[in-house]
Write a protein that holds these residues in place. Structure first.
Motif, short mmCIF file in Angstrom:
data_model
loop_
_atom_site.label_atom_id
_atom_site.label_comp_id
_atom_site.label_asym_id
_atom_site.label_seq_id
_atom_site.Cartn_x
_atom_site.Cartn_y
_atom_site.Cartn_z
N HIS A 1 41.69 34.78 40.95
CA HIS A 1 41.10 36.12 40.97
C HIS A 1 41.16 36.75 39.58
O HIS A 1 40.20 37.37 39.13
CB HIS A 1 41.83 36.97 42.00
CG HIS A 1 41.15 38.26 42.30
ND1 HIS A 1 41.77 39.48 42.17
CD2 HIS A 1 39.89 38.53 42.72
CE1 HIS A 1 40.93 40.44 42.48
NE2 HIS A 1 39.78 39.89 42.83
N ARG A 2 42.29 36.56 38.90
CA ARG A 2 42.40 37.10 37.53
C ARG A 2 41.41 36.41 36.60
O ARG A 2 40.78 37.06 35.76
CB ARG A 2 43.83 36.92 37.03
CG ARG A 2 44.82 37.95 37.56
CD ARG A 2 46.13 37.91 36.80
NE ARG A 2 46.82 36.65 37.04
CZ ARG A 2 47.66 36.44 38.05
NH1 ARG A 2 47.91 37.41 38.93
NH2 ARG A 2 48.28 35.28 38.19
N SER A 3 41.28 35.09 36.74
CA SER A 3 40.33 34.37 35.88
C SER A 3 38.90 34.83 36.14
O SER A 3 38.10 35.00 35.21
CB SER A 3 40.45 32.86 36.13
OG SER A 3 41.72 32.38 35.76
N LEU A 4 38.57 35.05 37.41
CA LEU A 4 37.23 35.55 37.73
C LEU A 4 37.01 36.93 37.11
O LEU A 4 35.90 37.23 36.65
CB LEU A 4 37.06 35.63 39.25
CG LEU A 4 36.73 34.32 39.96
CD1 LEU A 4 36.88 34.48 41.46
CD2 LEU A 4 35.33 33.86 39.61
N GLY A 5 38.04 37.75 37.12
CA GLY A 5 37.92 39.06 36.50
C GLY A 5 37.61 38.95 35.02
O GLY A 5 36.78 39.71 34.48
N GLN A 6 38.25 38.02 34.33
CA GLN A 6 37.97 37.82 32.90
C GLN A 6 36.51 37.42 32.69
O GLN A 6 35.85 37.90 31.76
CB GLN A 6 38.89 36.72 32.34
CG GLN A 6 40.35 37.07 32.30
CD GLN A 6 41.21 35.89 31.88
OE1 GLN A 6 42.23 35.56 32.47
NE2 GLN A 6 40.79 35.22 30.82
N ILE A 7 36.02 36.54 33.54
CA ILE A 7 34.62 36.09 33.41
C ILE A 7 33.67 37.26 33.67
O ILE A 7 32.67 37.44 32.95
CB ILE A 7 34.36 34.92 34.37
CG1 ILE A 7 35.20 33.70 33.96
CG2 ILE A 7 32.87 34.56 34.38
CD1 ILE A 7 35.22 32.59 34.98
N CYS A 8 33.97 38.07 34.68
CA CYS A 8 33.13 39.24 34.98
C CYS A 8 33.09 40.20 33.79
O CYS A 8 32.03 40.74 33.45
CB CYS A 8 33.64 39.94 36.22
SG CYS A 8 33.35 39.04 37.76
N GLU A 9 34.23 40.44 33.17
CA GLU A 9 34.27 41.33 32.01
C GLU A 9 33.44 40.77 30.86
O GLU A 9 32.75 41.52 30.15
CB GLU A 9 35.72 41.55 31.59
CG GLU A 9 36.52 42.39 32.58
CD GLU A 9 38.02 42.39 32.30
OE1 GLU A 9 38.75 43.10 33.00
OE2 GLU A 9 38.45 41.66 31.38
N ALA A 10 33.50 39.42 30.70
CA ALA A 10 32.70 38.80 29.63
C ALA A 10 31.21 38.96 29.91
O ALA A 10 30.42 39.22 28.99
CB ALA A 10 33.06 37.32 29.51
#
Length: 761
Positions: free
Chosen positions: A548-557
């Motif tokens: 979930h945290r990794s997905l959040g990073q991708i969404c921010e990018a």
């Protein structure tokens, strides 16, 4: 030229029965101390793996991986391979067999996929063609059979020496193969020194034979050493099962011989019996393919084959005689290309199905298997342990396993099966489930069954890592490396990683996806990747906290990249592509409050786009829709905005952007509907027909139920009663004629009316 008297170099063609007999005879006659064999020298510590009673064919599978690349290759063996006979005869005669070639991962192989293929120069091709014409043989394989496979024991050695010297004259250099040949020659010189007064036999591809003889005389007798692997590099070699279709030169291993099932019969029974047995198998294959092969056909076929053999000076019916006779007597149709057995390379598309059936029959279907207890890589044991922990057992009868991601206790099973799927396990099939995760936690259905190729596939997958998560993650990373920056590949990889429970475990994969987003200038691809990422993120922790945290990073990018690019879009084609990008940002702004997003900067950029008179209509519509959906603009002002894009060339695209982002907010707004109605009513028929495709695309953003409600609102705006509007709207939704067909009919009617009017009719 200086020769080493105790060294015998036997040049062969891989998987030739005649060469296998020559190798066995030579070793028994020479009684050597060492038998050196062209093959990967790094396998020598494990060479006794090939002494086990495997069911042939098998192969040495070698791999080499670095942090950025991976390579694998095969050295296959069947019962009549010269290399296999060299191994078995050496052990039987008390000699020590050793592989003496560079390992397949050595950099001197360059980027060749088939690393142990004997190369041919232009001179070799010309010499072979001339020799074929002189002997009346059509094709490389027919020439080989005439020269080698029908040769007697006393003829075969001199013939092969003369043939290979003709292809590569004595002293001719081959820069691509020089390092390999020097390595093998140094091995030969070392073996001679170690052997004392005893002989050494070296078996290699005929292309290399003369060069090795020459280079060995100049070597110093020191055993050649392989350079150690660099940091982050891994390499390994294991025995794996192989099969005849992969061994066949026409369909798999380009270095060898065609038709392994046929040459197995040649090896076991001789040429004449092999021809008779093959007639039976081809007849059965053609009958299975729907072609009747009568007794009269078979008599004519065999008589024609014998006549061809006599005419061509063959001692027995050879493979080319058998196939040419079948072509003449059994295939009634004309061919669009020469028969495939007269050509080099694989069978091409468009080959007559009868010929394909014949060649398949001569290929055979035999599969090898490994003896229980054969050395295997750690990945095999790791997978077996994980399957046992999940109580999953492969059986001959197919089983169905359903995994519901809403049930946390079943997710480890989903991780396991998806990781096996990523590695290409042939016994695991994902029967049902989304290719990309959708808007709700998925339910997946897998079909698992015992598969004959499973053992080999798992061993081959060990190139990616020693544990299942490591191997699956490395396989996905390699897939991304093959197409760096391709956001479609990255999005698919993202789903695979999540379903296999790998995203949180592999930070490198997250960095790859982020990097692909950051470097991309394709607003359409960014939009698709963004929509996919935010939908996955909104699942919460169903894939795990780390994921979930990794997905959040991708969404921010994704959000940052869209903000960077959005105001650079100038033409409407790019504007249409940008709709999904703005849609992804809308979902992030509206549904993901915990992410670190530049909300104010994005809304300000969208406001500037709305105020720009040159903005692409689709992008302007998306900008307005995003403001409406995020509550930063009032629906009451929408009608005035629409009037800015009143032309037939603009309105449909503007509405596409608007409806995509804010269809729920404006679907039943009568002011918006009235504004659109007023603009469309002012258009001429030509303008309406020109605008119709874009208008239709705009309203396609509404699902069927919402389109029906919208149709009712439009009808009511035209003064239709509520009850009548409901009936008429349902009729609109159920009409069978396509809108494009209706538009074409209207355009035709308009042209007819115009011509009639021009004619005064």
């Amino acid at each position: 030229m200086t020769r080493l008297p105790r060294l015998t170099v036997v040049g062969v063609r891989h998987h030739s029965p005649a060469c296998a007999r020559l190798v066995g005879h030579t070793i028994r006659a020479q009684k050597p101390a060492f038998v050196l064999i062209e093959g990967p020298a790094d396998f020598n510590p494990f060479i006794t793996d090939l002494r086990l009673p495997h069911q042939l064919p098998v192969a040495i599978f070698s791999f080499h991986t670095t942090p950025v690349a991976s390579h694998a290759s095969y050295s296959p063996f069947c019962a009549w391979s010269p290399e296999w006979q060299a191994l078995q005869t050496a052990w039987a005669e008390g000699a020590e067999p050793l592989f003496c070639d560079l390992p397949s991962w050595h950099p001197d192989f360059g980027d060749r996929s088939n690393r142990y293929a004997d190369p041919h120069s232009a001179h070799a091709a010309a010499a072979e063609t001339a020799l074929g014409k002189a002997l009346g043989e059509d094709g490389h394989d027919a020439l080989w059979d005439a020269l080698a496979e029908q040769a007697t024991a006393s003829e075969i050695g001199p013939r092969l020496d003369h043939y290979f010297n003709l292809l590569r004259p004595e002293g001719a250099d081959d820069e691509r193969e020089a390092c390999r040949e020097q390595f093998m020659a140094r091995y030969a010189a070392w073996a001679l020194r170690e052997a004392g007064e005893r002989n050494v036999v070296l078996v290699c591809g005929g292309w290399h034979a003369e060069a090795i003889r020459r280079m060995a005389a100049c070597a110093d007798g020191t055993r050649p050493q392989l350079a150690p692997l660099g940091e982050g590099e891994t390499a390994g070699s294991y025995v794996v099962p192989f099969d005849y279709p992969r061994l066949d030169r026409f369909t798999g291993y380009a270095s060898g011989m065609p038709s392994p099932a046929y040459y197995e019969k040649v090896s076991d029974h001789g040429l004449s019996v092999a021809a008779d047995l093959t007639v039976n198998e081809i007849s059965a294959a053609l009958r299975q393919a729907g072609q009747v092969v009568s007794t009269a056909d078979r008599i004519a076929w065999q008589a024609h084959g014998q006549a061809l053999a006599l005419t061509r000076g063959h001692h027995a019916v050879l493979r080319s005689d058998l196939l040419d006779a079948a072509l003449a007597t059994l295939i009634k149709d004309g061919l669009n290309a020469p028969a495939p057995w007269t050509q080099s390379g694989c069978v091409t598309a468009g080959t007559h199905p009868g010929l394909i059936a014949m060649l398949k029959a001569m290929t055979g279907t035999r599969s090898g298997s490994l003896t229980t207890g054969t050395r295997q890589p750690p990945l095999v044991a790791d997978i077996e342990r994980r399957l046992a922990a999940e109580a999953i057992e492969f059986r001959r009868a197919a089983q169905t396993i359903t995994v519901d991601w809403n049930e946390p206790q079943t997710r480890s099973r989903a991780h396991l099966l998806n990781a096996l799927r990523i590695l290409g396990h042939p016994g695991v099939e994902r029967a049902e489930g989304p290719l990309l995760a959708a808007t709700q936690a998925p339910v997946e259905t897998f079909r698992i069954v015992t598969h004959r190729d499973a053992q080999g596939a798992v061993i081959e997958a060990s190139r990616w890592g020693g544990t299942l998560p490591m191997a699956a993650a490395s396989r996905l990373a390699d897939h991304c490396n093959q197409k760096p920056g391709d956001l479609a590949v990255l999005a698919a990889t993202l789903s695979d990683a999540l379903f296999a429970g790998l995203l949180g475990l592999n930070e490198e994969l997250t960095r790859q996806i982020e990097g692909g987003v950051t470097r991309s200038h394709d607003i359409g691809a960014i939009g698709q990747a963004g929509l996919h990422s935010v939908r996955l993120y909104r699942f919460g922790t169903v894939f795990g906290d780390d994921a979930h945290r990794s997905l959040g990073q991708i969404c921010e990018a994704v959000f940052d990249r869209v903000l960077w690019l959005i105001e650079t879009i100038e033409n409407n084609q790019e504007g249409l592509k940008a709709i999904n990008a703005v849609l992804a940002c809308r979902d992030l702004l509206r549904d993901c409050p915990l992410l670190n997003l530049q909300r104010d900067a994005m809304l300000a950029a969208l406001e500037r786009i709305l105020g720009n008179p040159d903005a692409a209509p689709a992008l302007a519509g998306a900008a307005l829709g995003c403001h409406l959906a995020c509550g930063s603009a009032e629906v009451s002002g929408t009608a005035a905005r629409i009037r800015r894009f009143a032309t037939a060339d603009q309105l449909g695209d503007f509405l596409a952007g608007l409806f995509a982002l804010a269809r729920e907010e404006i679907a039943t707004d009568t002011a918006v509907i009235s504004a659109v109605k007023t603009l469309v009513a002012d258009w001429s028929d030509d303008e309406f027909l020109r605008a119709l495709p874009a208008m239709r695309q705009a309203f396609a953003w509404f699902p069927p139920r919402e389109r029906e409600r919208l149709a009712q609102a439009i009808l009511r705006a035209h003064g239709v009663s509520e009850a009548a509007a409901e009936i008429e709207a349902l009729a609109w939704m159920q009409q069978r004629s396509r809108v494009t067909d209706q538009a074409a009919a209207m355009a035709l009617e308009a042209r007819v009316a115009a011509r009639l009017a021009a004619a005064g009719l």
